[in-house]
Every structure is written in C-alpha cells, then in structure tokens.
Design a protein around this motif. Structure first.
Motif, PDB file in Angstrom:
ATOM      1  N   ARG A   1      19.141 143.694  -0.113  1.00 12.08           N
ATOM      2  CA  ARG A   1      20.123 144.015   0.923  1.00 12.08           C
ATOM      3  C   ARG A   1      19.985 142.987   2.031  1.00 12.08           C
ATOM      4  O   ARG A   1      18.886 142.705   2.491  1.00 12.08           O
ATOM      5  CB  ARG A   1      19.894 145.421   1.479  1.00 12.08           C
ATOM      6  N   LYS A   2      21.129 142.445   2.498  1.00  9.69           N
ATOM      7  CA  LYS A   2      21.097 141.364   3.480  1.00  9.69           C
ATOM      8  C   LYS A   2      21.709 141.761   4.816  1.00  9.69           C
ATOM      9  O   LYS A   2      22.116 140.899   5.591  1.00  9.69           O
ATOM     10  CB  LYS A   2      21.822 140.133   2.927  1.00  9.69           C
TER      11      LYS A   2
ATOM     12  N   VAL B   1      14.844 138.397   7.066  1.00  9.59           N
ATOM     13  CA  VAL B   1      15.828 137.550   7.740  1.00  9.59           C
ATOM     14  C   VAL B   1      15.156 136.267   8.207  1.00  9.59           C
ATOM     15  O   VAL B   1      14.047 136.288   8.746  1.00  9.59           O
ATOM     16  CB  VAL B   1      16.450 138.287   8.932  1.00  9.59           C
TER      17      VAL B   1
ATOM     18  N   ASP C   1      15.168 145.591   1.324  1.00  5.02           N
ATOM     19  CA  ASP C   1      15.668 144.798   2.442  1.00  5.02           C
ATOM     20  C   ASP C   1      15.089 143.387   2.385  1.00  5.02           C
ATOM     21  O   ASP C   1      13.868 143.207   2.360  1.00  5.02           O
ATOM     22  CB  ASP C   1      15.295 145.455   3.772  1.00  5.02           C
ATOM     23  N   LEU C   2      15.967 142.412   2.373  1.00  2.00           N
ATOM     24  CA  LEU C   2      15.538 141.019   2.327  1.00  2.00           C
ATOM     25  C   LEU C   2      15.152 140.569   3.728  1.00  2.00           C
ATOM     26  O   LEU C   2      15.884 140.826   4.696  1.00  2.00           O
ATOM     27  CB  LEU C   2      16.672 140.140   1.799  1.00  2.00           C
TER      28      LEU C   2
ATOM     29  N   LYS D   1      26.834 141.634   5.546  1.00  2.00           N
ATOM     30  CA  LYS D   1      26.995 141.062   4.205  1.00  2.00           C
ATOM     31  C   LYS D   1      26.948 142.160   3.152  1.00  2.00           C
ATOM     32  O   LYS D   1      26.481 141.958   2.047  1.00  2.00           O
ATOM     33  CB  LYS D   1      25.914 140.014   3.949  1.00  2.00           C
TER      34      LYS D   1
END
Length: 254
Positions: free
Chosen positions: A35-36, A68, A65-66, A40
């Motif tokens: 998830r970005k 940042v 969650d990616l 997005k």
C-alpha cells in the motif's frame, strides 16, 4: 528457504499478464501487495483486481504499508535508506507469514529489470543472511506500452535508443550522440529544458489503464500541451505514471 518470484505485471492492465505470470501467481504460497498511501489507492486497487481476476488457487494475499522515501536530502542517500526500509518491511512480512519458508510472489509494475529496484532490495535480504532464491518473470514495460499505444517503432532504422530518467535529462540535457531518447521516472516535465527545434515527442500516462492519456507532435507545440494535461491529470488522480519518447530528425529522415 524462500523462493521469491518477482512478477512483471505491465502497466496494471490484467491483459498485460503473461501465462507465465499467471502460473507463478497461482503457484505462490503468499502474494504481498504494498500500500502506497491514499493518494495512490488506484495502484493497490489494480493489484487487487489482478489477483481477483487470475487467482484460481487458494493463495494467501497480504497487504502491507510500503515505507515512504524521504525527500529534500541527497537523492541517492535517500534512495538507499528507502530500499533498506523496504527490505526490512519485506523481511517482517516473510517472518510473519512464511516462517518455515515457501514461495513468495511480488507484483512489479512493468518489468523487474527496468528502472525497478526489487532485485536490489532482494539482494539486501540475501546480504542480511536470508536464504532466498530469486526468479524473475518478465513483464511488459511502459516503453513497450507507449510505442504500442502510438503505433511507432522504438528505434530509428538501424539506430540505437538511449533510456534515461527525468532527473538525468534535467541535469545534463539531451544525451550526447543520441537521436532517440526514452525518458522514465520524470517527476515533472524535464523536456522543458531542451531546445525543441527538430524534436518530436510521444508521451503517454496511465498506459493500458481506463484513463490512458496520449499526446504527440513537435516538441515546441506538444510540450506545453503535455505539461498542462499532466498537471490536470495529477491533480485529478493524486498521482501519475508517465513516460515519453523523443526523436530528433536525422539527415535520412528516419
């Protein structure tokens, strides 16, 4: 032992998947979807749709969650730190969901070999001591999608192609000795730094998606159109993925 399949999924259109990609997804024990952020959300939605369309086996699909990337410092330092954080996130998900090993699949935009760092991040896990086997399933690149959308050849007759980034184009201008240049990862409109005379541009955004956008023409006329349309699309969707090809006129007209 973790068997990692890095699966190229093209530009998000499920029809871009190869039969090999579909088989690899169905052979996985786990598929991780990054998830970005809400801006997005289309990207995670596209990955979800791909899984829903092609999975026929009971494969676990887990979202995470990616991290940042920081912005404002030294670019390469920021990228290295970001990749370290992503590798740590992958490792945490593997430890949680595949503690005894198994086959993991990651869905990579375009192809894992072209301006994507999944292979470098996987190497970080190996360097950290993880027993990891990596296989790449090639995918359609945004360059292929761009030339197909405009129905143009990538290269001039018997000529080379230079692939670069918006950052490099803005910093160094038109690459020496190149007649055809493909620009990826352009956070703005780096073509604006160029002398437009004799240059034709073919541009595409959201290639292969329902809201695909295309522009082409002499850079002097098409450049301002692209800049305005790009700003509008980015504001409308909260993100943009685009790529463009530029070609200088040659003496033989190719």
């Amino acid at each position: 032992m973790i068997d990692l399949d890095l699966i190229g999924i093209g530009t998000g259109n499920v029809d871009h998947l190869t039969a090999q990609a579909v088989a690899a997804m169905n052979a996985a024990d786990l598929i991780l979807l990054p998830r970005k952020g809400s801006a997005k959300s289309d990207l995670i939605d596209l990955r979800r749709e791909i899984c829903a369309r092609v999975l026929t086996a009971p494969v676990r699909v887990v979202e995470f969650d990616l991290p940042v990337r920081d912005d404002g410092g030294v670019y390469l330092d920021e990228v290295h730190s970001w990749h370290d954080a992503i590798a740590e996130a992958w490792g945490s998900q593997i430890a949680a969901h595949l503690p005894d090993g198994g086959r993991l699949a990651l869905l990579v935009w375009g192809d894992p070999s072209l301006y994507d760092s999944s292979l470098r991040i996987a190497q970080r896990l190996r360097d950290g001591g993880m027993k990891l086997s990596v296989k790449v399933i090639p995918g359609i690149t945004s360059i292929q999608a761009l030339t197909a959308a405009h129905a143009i050849p990538l290269n001039p007759l018997a000529g080379p192609v230079t692939i670069t980034t918006g950052r490099m184009l803005r910093a160094h201008g038109w690459p020496d000795g190149a007649d055809t240049v493909v620009v990826m990862l352009d956070g703005g409109c780096a073509f604006e730094v160029l002398e437009p005379q004799g240059v034709t541009i073919w541009w595409g955004a959201y290639l292969g998606m329902a809201h695909e956008a295309l522009e082409q023409g002499p850079l002097a006329q098409a450049g301002p159109r692209i800049a305005a349309r790009r700003a509008d699309l980015r504001a409308r969707h909260g993100w943009i993925m685009d790529v463009y090809l530029m070609r200088k006129e040659t003496k033989d007209g190719n």
